[in-house]
Scaffold this motif. Structure first.
Motif, PDB file in Angstrom:
ATOM      1  N   MET A   1      -1.308   3.611   8.004  1.00  0.00           N
ATOM      2  CA  MET A   1      -0.299   4.643   7.802  1.00  0.00           C
ATOM      3  C   MET A   1       1.087   4.027   7.627  1.00  0.00           C
ATOM      4  N   ARG A   2       1.366   3.015   8.417  1.00  0.00           N
ATOM      5  CA  ARG A   2       2.656   2.332   8.284  1.00  0.00           C
ATOM      6  C   ARG A   2       2.789   1.683   6.907  1.00  0.00           C
ATOM      7  N   GLY A   3       1.695   1.084   6.418  1.00  0.00           N
ATOM      8  CA  GLY A   3       1.739   0.483   5.082  1.00  0.00           C
ATOM      9  C   GLY A   3       2.014   1.509   3.995  1.00  0.00           C
ATOM     10  N   LEU A   4       1.432   2.708   4.117  1.00  0.00           N
ATOM     11  CA  LEU A   4       1.697   3.769   3.150  1.00  0.00           C
ATOM     12  C   LEU A   4       3.170   4.175   3.170  1.00  0.00           C
ATOM     13  N   VAL A   5       3.747   4.251   4.371  1.00  0.00           N
ATOM     14  CA  VAL A   5       5.164   4.607   4.492  1.00  0.00           C
ATOM     15  C   VAL A   5       6.045   3.544   3.846  1.00  0.00           C
ATOM     16  N   VAL A   6       5.696   2.272   4.029  1.00  0.00           N
ATOM     17  CA  VAL A   6       6.471   1.188   3.420  1.00  0.00           C
ATOM     18  C   VAL A   6       6.471   1.330   1.899  1.00  0.00           C
ATOM     19  N   ARG A   7       5.293   1.608   1.318  1.00  0.00           N
ATOM     20  CA  ARG A   7       5.220   1.776  -0.145  1.00  0.00           C
ATOM     21  C   ARG A   7       6.048   2.961  -0.591  1.00  0.00           C
ATOM     22  N   LEU A   8       5.956   4.068   0.151  1.00  0.00           N
ATOM     23  CA  LEU A   8       6.726   5.258  -0.198  1.00  0.00           C
ATOM     24  C   LEU A   8       8.226   4.986  -0.110  1.00  0.00           C
ATOM     25  N   ALA A   9       8.639   4.277   0.949  1.00  0.00           N
ATOM     26  CA  ALA A   9      10.063   3.977   1.116  1.00  0.00           C
ATOM     27  C   ALA A   9      10.582   3.099  -0.015  1.00  0.00           C
TER      28      ALA A   9
END
Length: 411
Positions: A149-157
Motif C-alpha cells: 500500500m505504501r508503494g502504491l502511495v509513492v507512485r501516486l504521489a
C-alpha cells in the motif's frame, strides 16, 4: 455447559481504519514532498546561478546522511508516532515561513539554504520513524500488505505531486507552491494524531544509556541477527548498483540513443508501471511464500534487466525492459522492507530502519556524480553492466545466506 472462545480474526490492513489514517497522512506528506522539491528548485533557480541552485537542492542530503543513524535512536526512544507528529509540524512551519518571506520580498538564497538544511535534518529523524511505525499499527502478518500500500502511495504521489507543484508555481510563483506544500504537511497532522499504536510490549523502547550506547546496541543487534545482517548487505548493494543508472544514467542513455526527453519519460513510465504493479500485487495478496528466496532471486533477475536496458536497440524495447525492472525491483523492495520490520526486535526497529535508510538515502546518492563521469568516459553500456553486476552480487549474497534464503514473512 461448554463455552467456546471466539477466534480472533486478523483485520486486513486495507480495511483497518488505523492503517488507513496512517496511509492518508503518508500520502499527504508524500505529495507535499514532491511539491516542496519542485518549489525549492524553482526558487533557487530564480534567486541564484544554476550552480548555486544545484547546491541548494543537494544540501538536504548532507544532514540526512550525517544524522540518519541518530534518527533511529530518537525513533526508538521517543516512539515513531511522536517523532512523525513533531516532524510534520516542523516541516509545515519552516516551509510556510519561507513562503511568507517570498511573499513580502526577495530574500535571496540564504532562506532556501536554511530550509534545505532543516528539511534534511528533519528527514533524518522522520525516515527511521516512518519505517518503525507499521509494526506498531498492524499485525506482523500484514506487513507485506502495508508495504505494498505504501508503494502504491509513492507512485501516486510521484504522478500527482510534480504537476500540482508546477500548477502552484504557475499561479503564484514559488511562494504559492511552498504554501501548498505546507498545507499538505499540515493536513497530515490530524491524521497522525488520530493513529493509535500497539501496547508497550509490541513497541517498547529500551533506552538504557546514552544515545551512543543505544546506537551501538542497535548495530550489534543487526550484526548478531542471522537474517538482518545479510539483509542489510543485500539492501546496501542493491541500492548502490541500482540508483545511479536509473536516476542519472537513464538520461545520458536516452541522449546517446537520440530518444530525447520524451523517451526518458516513456522509460520512466514503464518503470513506474512495473513498480506499481508489484505494489498492487503485494497489497492484494498480502504475503509471498519463501520471501527471502524470492527477494534474492529477484535481485539477480533485476540485475539482468538493468544490464539489458543499456543494450536495448529501440525505445519500445527499452520501455518493456524498464517495465520488467520496475516489476522485479518493486517486488524486491517491498519484501526487503517487510522482512526487515518482521525480523527486527520491536525495541530496535527504528535503529534497524535507520541503517538501511542510511545506505539507501545517504550513501547510494553519492554514486550519482560517479555514474555521470563514468558514462561520460566509457559510455552507458559498460557502466550499466558494472552497476548490474553489483545488483547481481546482492542477489547472489542473499542466495548464499542460508538464514536469509529460508526467511519467511509471518502469517
Amino acid at each position: 455447559m461448554l463455552v467456546t472462545e471466539t477466534p480472533v480474526v486478523e483485520r486486513t490492513a486495507h480495511r483497518d481504519p488505523n492503517v488507513l489514517r496512517w496511509l492518508g497522512a503518508y500520502a499527504s506528506s508524500a505529495v507535499g514532498d514532491n511539491v516542496y522539491y519542485l518549489a525549492l528548485s524553482w526558487a533557487a533557480v530564480q534567486a541564484g546561478t544554476p550552480a548555486q541552485a544545484g547546491l541548494v537542492t543537494a544540501l538536504s542530503a548532507v544532514p540526512r546522511a550525517l544524522l540518519m543513524l541518530g534518527g533511529g535512536v530518537v525513533a526508538d526512544r521517543l516512539g515513531p508516532r511522536s517523532v512523525l507528529i513533531g516532524s510534520a509540524a516542523v516541516r509545515c512551519a519552516v516551509v510556510l515561513a519561507v513562503a511568507m518571506l517570498l511573499v513580502v520580498g526577495s530574500p535571496g538564497l540564504w532562506p532556501l539554504v536554511a530550509l534545505a538544511v532543516v528539511f534534511g535534518a528533519v528527514d533524518a529523524v522522520m525516515m527511521p520513524a516512518l519505517g518503525a511505525l507499521p509494526p506498531r499499527i498492524t499485525s506482523r502478518g500484514q506487513l507485506a500488505r502495508v508495504h505494498g500500500m505504501r508503494g502504491l502511495v509513492v507512485r501516486l504521489a510521484n504522478v500527482v505531486g510534480a504537476p500540482l507543484g508546477g500548477l502552484g508555481v504557475a499561479l503564484g510563483g514559488p511562494a504559492a507552491a511552498f504554501g501548498l506544500a505546507g498545507a499538505l504537511f499540515a493536513a497530515a497532522l490530524p491524521l497522525l494524531v488520530a493513529v493509535r499504536t500497539g501496547d508497550a510490549s509490541k513497541g517498547a523502547t529500551h533506552a538504557r544509556g546514552s544515545a551512543w550506547s543505544d546506537l551501538t546496541e542497535g548495530l550489534r543487534h543487526i550484526r548478531r541477527h542471522p537474517v538482518l545482517r545479510p539483509l542489510i548487505v543485500v539492501i546496501a548493494l542493491s541500492d548502490l548498483g541500482f540508483v545511479g543508472p536509473l536516476n542519472v544514467g537513464l538520461a545520458l542513455l536516452a541522449d546517446e540513443r537520440g530518444w530525447g526527453a520524451g523517451g526518458v519519460g516513456w522509460v520512466l513510465a514503464g518503470f513506474g508501471t512495473g513498480a506499481g504493479a508489484a505494489s498492487l500485487l503485494l497489497t492484494a495478496k498480502g504475503r509471498i511464500p519463501r520471501a527471502g528466496l524470492v527477494l534474492s532471486v529477484s535481485g539477480v533477475a533485476s540485475a539482468a534487466c538493468i544490464a539489458a536496458l543499456a543494450y536495448a536497440p529501440h525505445l519500445a524495447v527499452a520501455v518493456a525492459v524498464a517495465l520488467s525492472v520496475g516489476l522485479i525491483s518493486g517486488l524486491n523492495g517491498v519484501l526487503c522492507g517487510a522482512l526487515l520490520q518482521a525480523e527486527a526486535d520491536p525495541a530496535y526497529v527504528g535503529r534497524v530502519t535507520s541503517v538501511s535508510s542510511f545506505f539507501s538515502l545517504g550513501v547510494a546518492p553519492l554514486t550519482f556524480p560517479l555514474t555521470g563521469a563514468a558514462i561520460g568516459a566509457w559510455g552507458p553500456a559498460p557502466v550499466f553492466t558494472v552497476s548490474a553486476a553489483v545488483c547481481g552480487l546482492a542477489g547472489a549474497y542473499g542466495l548464499g545466506s542460508r538464514a536469509l534464503r529460508r526467511a519467511e514473512l509471518p502469517r
